[in-house]
Motif scaffolding. Structure first.
Motif, PDB file in Angstrom:
ATOM      1  N   SER A  10       0.482  -3.917  16.906  1.00  0.00           N
ATOM      2  CA  SER A  10      -0.586  -3.980  15.908  1.00  0.00           C
ATOM      3  C   SER A  10      -1.536  -2.795  15.990  1.00  0.00           C
ATOM      4  CB  SER A  10      -1.373  -5.295  16.072  1.00  0.00           C
ATOM      5  OG  SER A  10      -1.907  -5.395  17.382  1.00  0.00           O
ATOM      6  N   ASP A  11      -1.566  -2.113  17.148  1.00  0.00           N
ATOM      7  CA  ASP A  11      -2.437  -0.951  17.286  1.00  0.00           C
ATOM      8  C   ASP A  11      -1.990   0.210  16.413  1.00  0.00           C
ATOM      9  OD1 ASP A  11      -4.107  -2.197  19.150  1.00  0.00           O
ATOM     10  OD2 ASP A  11      -2.773  -1.675  20.810  1.00  0.00           O
ATOM     11  N   PHE A  12      -0.702   0.191  15.989  1.00  0.00           N
ATOM     12  CA  PHE A  12      -0.172   1.285  15.170  1.00  0.00           C
ATOM     13  C   PHE A  12      -0.199   0.948  13.675  1.00  0.00           C
ATOM     14  CE2 PHE A  12       1.742   1.639  19.365  1.00  0.00           C
ATOM     15  CZ  PHE A  12       1.537   2.981  19.663  1.00  0.00           C
ATOM     16  N   LEU A  13      -0.638  -0.250  13.344  1.00  0.00           N
ATOM     17  CA  LEU A  13      -0.721  -0.650  11.943  1.00  0.00           C
ATOM     18  C   LEU A  13      -1.892   0.060  11.293  1.00  0.00           C
ATOM     19  CD1 LEU A  13       0.770  -2.605  10.020  1.00  0.00           C
ATOM     20  CD2 LEU A  13      -1.010  -4.289  10.518  1.00  0.00           C
ATOM     21  N   LEU A  14      -1.636   0.694  10.148  1.00  0.00           N
ATOM     22  CA  LEU A  14      -2.647   1.514   9.491  1.00  0.00           C
ATOM     23  C   LEU A  14      -3.580   0.720   8.589  1.00  0.00           C
ATOM     24  CD1 LEU A  14      -0.375   4.542   8.552  1.00  0.00           C
ATOM     25  CD2 LEU A  14      -1.880   4.315  10.533  1.00  0.00           C
ATOM     26  N   TRP A 183      15.214   0.209   4.448  1.00  0.00           N
ATOM     27  CA  TRP A 183      13.941  -0.325   3.983  1.00  0.00           C
ATOM     28  C   TRP A 183      13.714  -1.734   4.521  1.00  0.00           C
ATOM     29  CZ3 TRP A 183       9.291   0.583   2.683  1.00  0.00           C
ATOM     30  CH2 TRP A 183       8.498  -0.485   2.257  1.00  0.00           C
ATOM     31  N   CYS A 184      14.742  -2.582   4.495  1.00  0.00           N
ATOM     32  CA  CYS A 184      14.590  -3.949   4.990  1.00  0.00           C
ATOM     33  C   CYS A 184      14.187  -3.953   6.464  1.00  0.00           C
ATOM     34  CB  CYS A 184      15.883  -4.735   4.794  1.00  0.00           C
ATOM     35  SG  CYS A 184      16.194  -5.226   3.080  1.00  0.00           S
ATOM     36  N   LEU A 185      14.766  -3.051   7.248  1.00  0.00           N
ATOM     37  CA  LEU A 185      14.382  -2.950   8.657  1.00  0.00           C
ATOM     38  C   LEU A 185      12.935  -2.482   8.797  1.00  0.00           C
ATOM     39  CD1 LEU A 185      17.612  -1.351  10.162  1.00  0.00           C
ATOM     40  CD2 LEU A 185      16.836  -3.716  10.409  1.00  0.00           C
ATOM     41  N   THR A 186      12.568  -1.467   8.018  1.00  0.00           N
ATOM     42  CA  THR A 186      11.201  -0.952   8.062  1.00  0.00           C
ATOM     43  C   THR A 186      10.191  -2.004   7.646  1.00  0.00           C
ATOM     44  OG1 THR A 186      11.980   1.290   7.563  1.00  0.00           O
ATOM     45  CG2 THR A 186       9.651   0.830   7.163  1.00  0.00           C
ATOM     46  N   SER A 187      10.483  -2.691   6.560  1.00  0.00           N
ATOM     47  CA  SER A 187       9.579  -3.717   6.068  1.00  0.00           C
ATOM     48  C   SER A 187       9.485  -4.879   7.054  1.00  0.00           C
ATOM     49  CB  SER A 187      10.049  -4.227   4.710  1.00  0.00           C
ATOM     50  OG  SER A 187       9.198  -5.249   4.238  1.00  0.00           O
ATOM     51  N   GLY A 188      10.635  -5.273   7.603  1.00  0.00           N
ATOM     52  CA  GLY A 188      10.629  -6.362   8.565  1.00  0.00           C
ATOM     53  C   GLY A 188       9.769  -6.047   9.779  1.00  0.00           C
ATOM     54  N   LEU A 191       6.089  -6.218   8.711  1.00  0.00           N
ATOM     55  CA  LEU A 191       5.654  -7.608   8.579  1.00  0.00           C
ATOM     56  C   LEU A 191       5.513  -8.276   9.949  1.00  0.00           C
ATOM     57  CD1 LEU A 191       7.829  -8.685   5.526  1.00  0.00           C
ATOM     58  CD2 LEU A 191       5.357  -8.333   5.539  1.00  0.00           C
ATOM     59  N   TRP A 192       6.420  -7.947  10.857  1.00  0.00           N
ATOM     60  CA  TRP A 192       6.338  -8.504  12.211  1.00  0.00           C
ATOM     61  C   TRP A 192       5.066  -8.035  12.899  1.00  0.00           C
ATOM     62  CZ3 TRP A 192       7.049  -5.726  16.992  1.00  0.00           C
ATOM     63  CH2 TRP A 192       7.069  -6.554  18.121  1.00  0.00           C
ATOM     64  N   THR A 193       4.730  -6.756  12.706  1.00  0.00           N
ATOM     65  CA  THR A 193       3.484  -6.221  13.268  1.00  0.00           C
ATOM     66  C   THR A 193       2.275  -6.918  12.660  1.00  0.00           C
ATOM     67  OG1 THR A 193       4.559  -4.075  13.548  1.00  0.00           O
ATOM     68  CG2 THR A 193       2.168  -4.105  13.656  1.00  0.00           C
ATOM     69  N   ASP A 198       7.329 -14.572   7.555  1.00  0.00           N
ATOM     70  CA  ASP A 198       8.579 -14.268   6.855  1.00  0.00           C
ATOM     71  C   ASP A 198       9.143 -12.906   7.232  1.00  0.00           C
ATOM     72  OD1 ASP A 198       6.464 -12.950   5.703  1.00  0.00           O
ATOM     73  OD2 ASP A 198       7.033 -13.357   3.635  1.00  0.00           O
ATOM     74  N   ALA A 199       8.706 -12.336   8.342  1.00  0.00           N
ATOM     75  CA  ALA A 199       9.173 -11.000   8.745  1.00  0.00           C
ATOM     76  C   ALA A 199      10.670 -10.971   9.017  1.00  0.00           C
ATOM     77  CB  ALA A 199       8.413 -10.534   9.986  1.00  0.00           C
ATOM     78  N   PHE A 200      11.228 -12.109   9.443  1.00  0.00           N
ATOM     79  CA  PHE A 200      12.648 -12.141   9.799  1.00  0.00           C
ATOM     80  C   PHE A 200      13.559 -12.034   8.580  1.00  0.00           C
ATOM     81  CE2 PHE A 200      11.798 -16.443   8.556  1.00  0.00           C
ATOM     82  CZ  PHE A 200      12.990 -16.920   8.028  1.00  0.00           C
ATOM     83  N   ILE A 201      13.048 -12.318   7.380  1.00  0.00           N
ATOM     84  CA  ILE A 201      13.906 -12.373   6.195  1.00  0.00           C
ATOM     85  C   ILE A 201      14.500 -11.006   5.851  1.00  0.00           C
ATOM     86  CG2 ILE A 201      14.000 -12.901   3.729  1.00  0.00           C
ATOM     87  CD1 ILE A 201      11.986 -15.122   4.202  1.00  0.00           C
TER      88      ILE A 201
END
Length: 221
Positions: A10-14, A183-188, A191-193, A198-201
């Motif tokens: 979460s520290d890297f989330l902008l 993109w799905c990996l990046t988005s997941g 979302l996990w961060t 629903d990050a696993f979807i």
């Protein structure tokens, strides 16, 4: 200066999760009533592909190209980049996918003549995920209906729907899978961060598509 191992993802989330979902809500309000058009178009593409209608490959590829181009410009470039500088690169990736799909449609190289039952139903599972599971997961996670993401307008459902429609096809070049899977990996991961339930979807969608493509490549089909 803190040691690198003390940092959390979460520290890297902008941006704050609330900021992102507010952006999605504003985007949806400004896009209305295009959500209805996008949903109708998505259902029509699924019908064409599933029935193996004549010229279905051309129509699916070209309509998806428009969707990817719209998301690249209207979501990533015009809005998401305001809270995440990486969105400029996401816009470029989505524009590249739009170009690949447009070329595929013009060349007529997407074939819906029939494929294996396993691949067909894997594709259907991803289609249902894009059109139904993602919206219901958002509502179940406590997000209001204005923050629901729609295929053709928002990145995640557009990418997952594309993967599903590609899997249903008998012939789809592997390069068409690359950007949606990445993109799905990046988005997941994003979302996990954000600790989104629903990050696993999108991660699972990427895994299903990648496994299907790898299986076909190993079989030399």
């Amino acid at each position: 200066m803190s040691e690198w191992w003390t940092y959390r993802p979460s520290d890297f989330l902008l941006f704050a999760p609330r900021t992102y979902y507010r952006l999605v809500e504003t985007y949806n309000v400004e896009s209305w009533p295009w959500q209805a058009v996008a949903i109708a178009a998505a259902l029509a593409l699924v019908g064409l592909a599933w029935r193996r209608a004549p010229h279905a490959g051309r129509v699916v590829a070209l309509v998806l190209a428009v969707a990817w181009g719209a998301v690249a410009w209207r979501f990533h470039w015009e809005r998401y980049v305001a809270i995440n500088w990486a969105a400029a690169y996401y816009a470029g990736a989505f524009a590249l996918q739009a170009a690949l799909l447009a070329w595929t449609g013009l060349a007529g190289s997407l074939d819906y003549g029939g494929t294996s039952r396993r691949r067909r139903y894997a594709g259907l599972a991803l289609i249902v995920t894009a059109l139904a599971v993602l919206p219901f997961a958002a509502l179940a996670g406590g997000r209001p209906w204005r923050q629901i993401e729609v295929a053709g307008l928002s990145p995640d459902p557009t990418a997952i729907l594309t993967l599903g429609l590609l899997l249903v096809a008998r012939r789809a070049h592997w390069t068409l899978f690359a950007v949606p899977v990445l993109w799905c990996l990046t988005s997941g991961l994003t979302l996990w961060t954000m600790k989104a339930p629903d990050a696993f979807i999108p991660m699972l969608a990427a895994a299903v598509a990648a496994a299907a493509v790898a299986s076909l490549q190993l079989r030399g089909r």
